[in-house]
Design an enzyme around this catalytic site. Sequence first.
Site, PDB file in Angstrom:
ATOM      1  CB  SER A  25     -42.684  -2.035 -42.679  1.00  0.00           C
ATOM      2  OG  SER A  25     -43.862  -1.701 -43.367  1.00  0.00           O
ATOM      3  CG  HIS A  50     -42.132   7.349 -50.245  1.00  0.00           C
ATOM      4  ND1 HIS A  50     -43.006   6.269 -50.270  1.00  0.00           N
ATOM      5  CD2 HIS A  50     -42.182   7.842 -48.987  1.00  0.00           C
ATOM      6  CE1 HIS A  50     -43.539   6.118 -49.085  1.00  0.00           C
ATOM      7  NE2 HIS A  50     -43.071   7.064 -48.277  1.00  0.00           N
ATOM      8  CB  CYS A 106     -40.548   3.606 -49.882  1.00  0.00           C
ATOM      9  SG  CYS A 106     -41.143   3.510 -51.585  1.00  0.00           S
TER      10      CYS A 106
END
Lengths: 603, 375
Positions: free
Chosen positions: A317, A360, A373
Site C-alpha cells: 500500500s 469503506h 482503501c
Amino acid sequence: MKQSDNLRRIQRRLIFLRLGVVVVLAILLIRMWYIQIVQGEEYAILSEQNRVRMVDLKSPRGLIYDRHHNLLANNIPSFNLYVVLDDVDDRQRLQEHLSVLIGMSVEDVRITMDRHDTPRLPLKVKENLTLKEAAAIESNLSQLPGVAIQAETERSYPQGNVAAHVIGYVGEISAKGLKQEKFQDLVLGSAVGKYGLELEYDRVLRGRVGHKTIEVDARGHERRAIQVKEPIPGDNLHLTIDLPLQRLAEELLEGLVGVIVALDPKNGDVLALASHPTFDPNVLTRGLSVSHWNQIRHDSRKPMTNRAIQGQYPPGSVFKLIVAAAGLESDSILRSTSFECSGRFQMGNRVFKDWKKEGHGLVNLHKGLVHSCDIYFYTLGRQLGIEKLAQYAEQFGLGRRTGIDLPAEKQGIMPSREWKERVLGERWYPGETISVAIGQSYVTVTPLQMATLIGTIANNGLQYQPRVVRQLEKRHDGTFVDIKPLRSGVVPIQHDTLIALREALRDVVASGTGRRAQLRDISISGKTGTAQVVSLGKVESEDAVPRRLRDHAWFVAYAPSDDPKIAVSVIVEHMGHGGAVAAPIAREIIAEYLHSDRVLRVM
Amino acid sequence: MNGEGKSSLGNVLEWQFGLPVLILTISGLGILSIYSASQNLSSNFSWAPLYLKQITWVVIGGLVFLFMSAYDYHRLLQYSYVLYVISLFLLVVVFFDGRSTRGAQRWLAIGSFSFQPSEVAKVTLVMMLARYFSTWPSSPGVLYRLIIPTVLMFPGFLLILLQPDLGTAITYLFVFLAVILLVGPWTRSLTIGFFSILMVLPFLWKWLWTPLRAYQKERILAFLDPTLDPMGQGYQALQSKIAIGSGQLSGQGLYGATQSQLQFLPDGYTDFAFAVFAEQWGFLGVVFLLFLYYLLFMMIIGIGERAKDLFGVVLVIGITAMLGFCLLVNISMTVGLLPIVGIPLPLMSYGGTTLIMTFAVLGVLLNIKRRRFFS
C-alpha cells in the site's frame, strides 16, 4: 759418498722446492685474479643480493567514524610471525622449535609452510602473537633462522555487528587477486575491502604501501635499515550514520528479519541503516574456516544480504502514494473525487477484494490513503493505466538504483508494457494494472527506495541521493574533504498535490492505519503497507498461515510533519500488517532522533 | 760466505729479523680477519672474543719461537724419536679419551687447556724424519732404508684418519712423501717426474672427483669426516667464492665485508680466514699476502740451502711441504678448486695448537740459520 757430499746433493734439490712454491703461488694467484677481477662484478652482485632485501611496509587502513566521531572501524596492533623459508636450513627443526614457542601443533606449522609456494617471500605463520609468545621468539631469535616478528595492524570493529552491512569487512588479498590491475599497489597479506564501505571506499581507505630496504644476516635477520619509504596511511571516513540511532535500530530488529532505514530528507544523509539478521565483521575479517563460511552462506535467513539495498519487496500500500500523486498530477481526479467502496471490485470476470471485507463506503483521495482503501486505488489505477503509473513511479525513483555509496545495490522493478514484453515476452493484461495499483504484481522496491520516496515527499519533491560518507579526512596532511549532498532530481509535482499527500499521511498516523506510530509531542506522517508474499485467497485466520508465507509489514514515515527532519522506512518480514509491527518501530526511531539531547559520544 | 752476486731481496732475506717480522705480519693479518669475522659471534662465545684468544696464542707462540731459536737444535735432534713417540701416544689417548666436536674426536683436554695432538704429530713427524735421514748413508739406491720411516709414519697417519680428520691425515701423508722424495735415493729425473705429479695431484683429484654425483661425494666425505657437514658443502663453497669475488680489486674494507660480517660465510675465523681477508682487501691484498708467503717460503728454503747438516735440510723440506700443502689446499678450497676439507691456513686461521706448533718449528729454523755461523 761422504756425508757432506750427500748434504750438498740434497741441498741442490731444494731448487725444486722453490719451483714448487712458485708454481703453487702462481696457480693461486691466477685463480684469484679470475675470481676477483674477471668474475668480481658478478660475485659483488651476488653478495649484494645476499644481504639486501626489500620489505613491504603495509599502510594502515583509514579509520571509519560515525557523524559524532564515534569509532566504527579501527586498526589495532598485531604482532605477526613471519618466516622466509629460503633462509631456513632445517625446516623440521624450525617447525618443532616454533610449535613450542607459539603453541601451535608441529603438524599445523608444517602444513602452513608446505602450502607456501614462494619461499623467498615472507610467510605469515601466526597472527596476533601474545606478548609472551613474541618475547619468547625474540629471545630465541638467534636459533630461529628466517624468522621475524612484524608489528602490523589488524582491522577491528569496536561496535561489533552494529551497522555491519554498512561498514562491511576486510580480508587478506589472495595471491591471485594481487595479479589484478586494481590491486597492483598492494602486497601479499594486504587487507582489502570485501563488503560494504570497506569495499566501496577501498581505494581511499587502503593508503599506499611503503618499502624498507634492509640489510640482513645469514639467518635472514635484520641488521639495519638502508632506506625507508614510509607507507602512507589511508584516508579516514566520516559517516552520516548516527551511532545511537543505529544502535537503537539494531535493538529494535533484534530477533526479527527486516530493515530500518532512516534518512535526513533535506540532504540524503543516511542516519541509520540496519538489516537483520546481521553478522560480526570481526569474525569475517579474521578469516573463517570453510565450514563456518559455508554455514553463513547457506543460512536461509541470508545474514550476508544487506536487505536495505538488496532486498526487493512488493511495496504494498505504500505504492498508493504514487498512484495518488499520478492521479492528481494527471488531472484524472480531483481531491474531492470519490468512488464507492463496497469491498469488491470487478474487472471482466475477475473480482478484486478490499482488505476490509465490508468496504469503506464513499471514499475520496484523503480517506483512501488514510484508511488504505484498495477499491479506491483499483478504480484510480484502472483509470490511469499502467503507463501513467510507471511514468510517475519512475519519477519517484522506482525501478532504478538510488546511487547510495554502497556496493551491489539492487534496483527493484517498476513494470510497464515495454518492460513485460522485453523481460517476460508477454503482453500486458489490464488485470495486472489493478494489482500494480496497490503495489503488488511485478512491482518490487528496496527499503532504501521507499525511504527515498517518503523523504522526497517530505522535502517537497526535492530528491537527494542517499549517502553514507559525508567527509574524507586525508591523514597525510590532516585536511578534510567534504562530500556535498547530491540532489538526484526534482519530482515535478505541484504544491497542491504535495499538500494533499502530506495531509493524508499525517492523518494515517493521527487517525488511520498507522495510529500505532503516534507520539504525544511530535506529529508524525506515515503510510502503512503490506507486501504479499503469496496470494492467500480465502484465509480465515492469519495464524493458520505458516510463518514463511506470511506478508511483510511496511511502514514509511517522516517527522515532524510540518518540518521533516527524518524520513524512515521499515520493513519486517513475515509479520503481517505494517500498522501493527512496523509502525511502532518507526515511532521509536523518530522519538530517539528528535528527542535526542543526550551526550552523543559513546565509548 | 757466498754473499757475492746476491740481489737486494736476498739481502733482506739475510736480515736476522726478517723471519720474525714476516711471521708476525702474517699472524697480525690473521688476527685482523678473525677480529672482523668473529665480531658477530660474541653472543655465542661471550667469554672471550676469538681475536683476543688468537692474540694470546700469538704471544705464547712468540715466546716458544724465541725459546726454540735460542735452544740448541742438536739437542732436539736427540729427542726427536721420543717426541714422536709421545705424540703417537697422545693420538692413542685422544682416540680413546678425546673430546669430540661435531662427531670427530680430536681434542685432548688437560685441565682447562685443550689441544689437538694431530697438529703436534705433524711437526714431530717432520722432526722424526729429519732425525732419521740426518744419518743417511753414503750409498744411494738403498730402498730398504725407507721401510723404518714408513713403519713409523703409518700408525700416526691411521690414528689421525680414524679420528676422523681427513685434512690433517692428508697433510701428514703429503709431508712424509715430500720428504722421502726429496731426500730419497732416486735419480734426479725420477724425482722431477714424481714431484710434478705430486703438484698436479690436487687438480687431478678435481677431475676424478667432479664427475661423481653429489650424493656420492656427500657419502664419501661424510664417511671420511663427519664434521664437514656435507649438506652445507655447496653452500659454504658458494658463499666463500662470493666473499672472495666480491672483494674485487681493492676489497670491501675492514667493516664493509658483509659476507663474513653477516655470517653468510660460515667458519670465517678458521678454515675460511682467507676468504674473509680476500673480501676485505681485494685482489691487491691477496697479492700482498701471497707475496708475504712467498718471502716466508723463500726464506725457509734459503735456510735449508745453507744449513750445515742434513737434519736442518730435512726439517726445511718437511716444514715447507707442510706449510705449502696447507696453503695450497686451504686456498684452493676457498676458491672452489678443491672440495672442502678442514685444513687451516698457516699462521692465519684461528687455532692455538696449530699456531704454537708452527711458531715452534719456525723458531727451530731460525736457530738453524743462526747456528750455521758457529758450527
